[in-house]
Design a protein around this motif. Structure first.
Motif, PDB file in Angstrom:
ATOM      1  N   LYS A  40       0.830  -1.207   0.000  1.00  0.00           N
ATOM      2  CA  LYS A  40       0.000   0.000   0.000  1.00  0.00           C
ATOM      3  C   LYS A  40       0.867   1.261   0.000  1.00  0.00           C
ATOM      4  O   LYS A  40       0.555   2.246  -0.666  1.00  0.00           O
ATOM      5  N   GLY A  41       1.950   1.216   0.787  1.00  0.00           N
ATOM      6  CA  GLY A  41       2.861   2.360   0.800  1.00  0.00           C
ATOM      7  C   GLY A  41       3.473   2.596  -0.574  1.00  0.00           C
ATOM      8  O   GLY A  41       3.626   3.744  -1.019  1.00  0.00           O
ATOM      9  N   SER A  42       3.837   1.489  -1.258  1.00  0.00           N
ATOM     10  CA  SER A  42       4.383   1.618  -2.607  1.00  0.00           C
ATOM     11  C   SER A  42       3.354   2.212  -3.561  1.00  0.00           C
ATOM     12  O   SER A  42       3.677   3.051  -4.404  1.00  0.00           O
ATOM     13  N   LEU A  43       2.091   1.808  -3.400  1.00  0.00           N
ATOM     14  CA  LEU A  43       1.041   2.361  -4.252  1.00  0.00           C
ATOM     15  C   LEU A  43       0.823   3.843  -3.970  1.00  0.00           C
ATOM     16  O   LEU A  43       0.550   4.627  -4.891  1.00  0.00           O
ATOM     17  N   ARG A  44       0.933   4.232  -2.701  1.00  0.00           N
ATOM     18  CA  ARG A  44       0.773   5.662  -2.378  1.00  0.00           C
ATOM     19  C   ARG A  44       1.906   6.478  -2.996  1.00  0.00           C
ATOM     20  O   ARG A  44       1.682   7.571  -3.524  1.00  0.00           O
ATOM     21  N   ARG A  45       3.139   5.939  -2.933  1.00  0.00           N
ATOM     22  CA  ARG A  45       4.257   6.642  -3.569  1.00  0.00           C
ATOM     23  C   ARG A  45       4.067   6.704  -5.081  1.00  0.00           C
ATOM     24  O   ARG A  45       4.402   7.713  -5.712  1.00  0.00           O
ATOM     25  N   THR A  46       3.529   5.624  -5.638  1.00  0.00           N
ATOM     26  CA  THR A  46       3.243   5.633  -7.075  1.00  0.00           C
ATOM     27  C   THR A  46       2.215   6.698  -7.422  1.00  0.00           C
ATOM     28  O   THR A  46       2.325   7.401  -8.435  1.00  0.00           O
ATOM     29  N   GLU A  47       1.199   6.832  -6.564  1.00  0.00           N
ATOM     30  CA  GLU A  47       0.170   7.853  -6.794  1.00  0.00           C
ATOM     31  C   GLU A  47       0.770   9.258  -6.743  1.00  0.00           C
ATOM     32  O   GLU A  47       0.411  10.137  -7.549  1.00  0.00           O
ATOM     33  N   LYS A  90      -1.764   5.345 -15.164  1.00  0.00           N
ATOM     34  CA  LYS A  90      -2.857   5.618 -14.225  1.00  0.00           C
ATOM     35  C   LYS A  90      -3.818   4.433 -14.169  1.00  0.00           C
ATOM     36  O   LYS A  90      -4.272   4.033 -13.088  1.00  0.00           O
ATOM     37  N   LYS A  91      -4.114   3.874 -15.343  1.00  0.00           N
ATOM     38  CA  LYS A  91      -4.996   2.710 -15.382  1.00  0.00           C
ATOM     39  C   LYS A  91      -4.357   1.522 -14.666  1.00  0.00           C
ATOM     40  O   LYS A  91      -5.015   0.815 -13.878  1.00  0.00           O
ATOM     41  N   ARG A  97      -4.198  -1.069  -7.379  1.00  0.00           N
ATOM     42  CA  ARG A  97      -4.793  -0.688  -6.094  1.00  0.00           C
ATOM     43  C   ARG A  97      -6.053  -1.504  -5.816  1.00  0.00           C
ATOM     44  O   ARG A  97      -6.320  -1.886  -4.675  1.00  0.00           O
ATOM     45  N   ALA A  98      -6.825  -1.746  -6.892  1.00  0.00           N
ATOM     46  CA  ALA A  98      -8.035  -2.567  -6.705  1.00  0.00           C
ATOM     47  C   ALA A  98      -7.664  -3.981  -6.268  1.00  0.00           C
ATOM     48  O   ALA A  98      -8.321  -4.567  -5.388  1.00  0.00           O
ATOM     49  N   ARG A  99      -6.616  -4.549  -6.855  1.00  0.00           N
ATOM     50  CA  ARG A  99      -6.188  -5.890  -6.439  1.00  0.00           C
ATOM     51  C   ARG A  99      -5.707  -5.884  -4.994  1.00  0.00           C
ATOM     52  O   ARG A  99      -5.984  -6.807  -4.224  1.00  0.00           O
ATOM     53  N   ALA A 100      -4.969  -4.811  -4.624  1.00  0.00           N
ATOM     54  CA  ALA A 100      -4.480  -4.723  -3.244  1.00  0.00           C
ATOM     55  C   ALA A 100      -5.642  -4.629  -2.264  1.00  0.00           C
ATOM     56  O   ALA A 100      -5.636  -5.261  -1.202  1.00  0.00           O
ATOM     57  N   ASP A 101      -6.669  -3.840  -2.598  1.00  0.00           N
ATOM     58  CA  ASP A 101      -7.835  -3.728  -1.722  1.00  0.00           C
ATOM     59  C   ASP A 101      -8.555  -5.068  -1.606  1.00  0.00           C
ATOM     60  O   ASP A 101      -9.009  -5.460  -0.521  1.00  0.00           O
TER      61      ASP A 101
END
Length: 226
Positions: A40-47, A90-91, A97-101
């Motif tokens: 999740k942290g990696s996804l936030r940095r990606t965002e 972005k896609k 992120r959807a898979r992580a959730d």
């Protein structure tokens, strides 16, 4: 310092490519091997990188307006390519992120509301709402910055137009002065020609008078001695 009209566009494009490389490395990594929180942290940095890349694209759109028309088509093609890359990642980020959730909910049943924890769903909704508010604030900030940059660009354009108008007036005044000077020179030249013509006329008249006087003297002397 590079003052070419494309230098800022090239600089923003270079920064954009750096962010895209960072995003690609994060998304291409095996997220399943990470701890869920780390992922999740990696996804936030990606965002965050995506937001920065989006800002670079906005700057490129502004700078392309100042590029000469002869060079603009190739830079427009580069801008379209950058937009396509940004949309693709972005896609990919949304899917990741959807898979992580989904994995988080599957591995943590307590996240859903149940008879044991009826407030779990509300807390998750509240967290998502706060995240949405944060994204909205970031978007508003970027929009405000883009609007400010557009106003600054408009002010600079107005100042440039004002300077060009003043320079045009100065050139027109200089041209009028030159025309007046040319007219004065023509008049002076005409006056000099008239003076020279009169001078020659006076010389001719003076020569004629001297000739007549000399002829009279010769006649008088001839009559005297004859």
């Amino acid at each position: 310092m590079n003052n070419s009209p494309t230098s800022l566009f090239d600089s923003y494009e270079q920064d954009f490519n750096q962010f895209i490389d960072s995003i690609r490395q994060k998304l291409d990594g095996d997220g399943s091997a990470e701890d869920p929180e780390q992922h999740k942290g990696s996804l936030r940095r990606t965002e965050m990188d995506l937001d920065e890349a989006d800002e670079m694209v906005s700057q490129m759109e502004i700078e392309i307006q100042g590029i000469p028309a002869s060079l603009r088509p190739q830079y427009q093609a580069r801008l379209r390519s950058a937009k396509a890359d940004l949309a693709r990642y972005k896609k990919a980020h949304r899917e990741s992120r959807a898979r992580a959730d989904l994995l988080t909910r599957t591995s943590s049943p307590g996240t859903f509301a149940s008879s044991d924890n009826p407030y779990g769903g509300r807390e998750a909704d509240r967290a998502r709402a706060l995240a949405g508010v944060s994204l909205l604030e970031d978007g508003s900030k970027r929009l405000h910055d883009s609007h400010r940059i557009a106003l600054e660009t408009e002010e600079q354009g107005a100042e440039i137009l004002s300077n060009l108008r003043q320079q045009r007036e100065q050139i027109e005044n200089s041209r009028n002065t030159l025309q007046m000077a040319d007219s004065s020179i023509d008049r002076a030249s005409g006056t000099l020609k008239k003076m020279i013509r009169r001078m020659y006329q006076q010389r001719v008249v003076t020569g004629a008078i001297i000739g007549v006087l000399a002829l009279l003297i010769i006649i008088i002397v001839w009559e005297k001695f004859s």
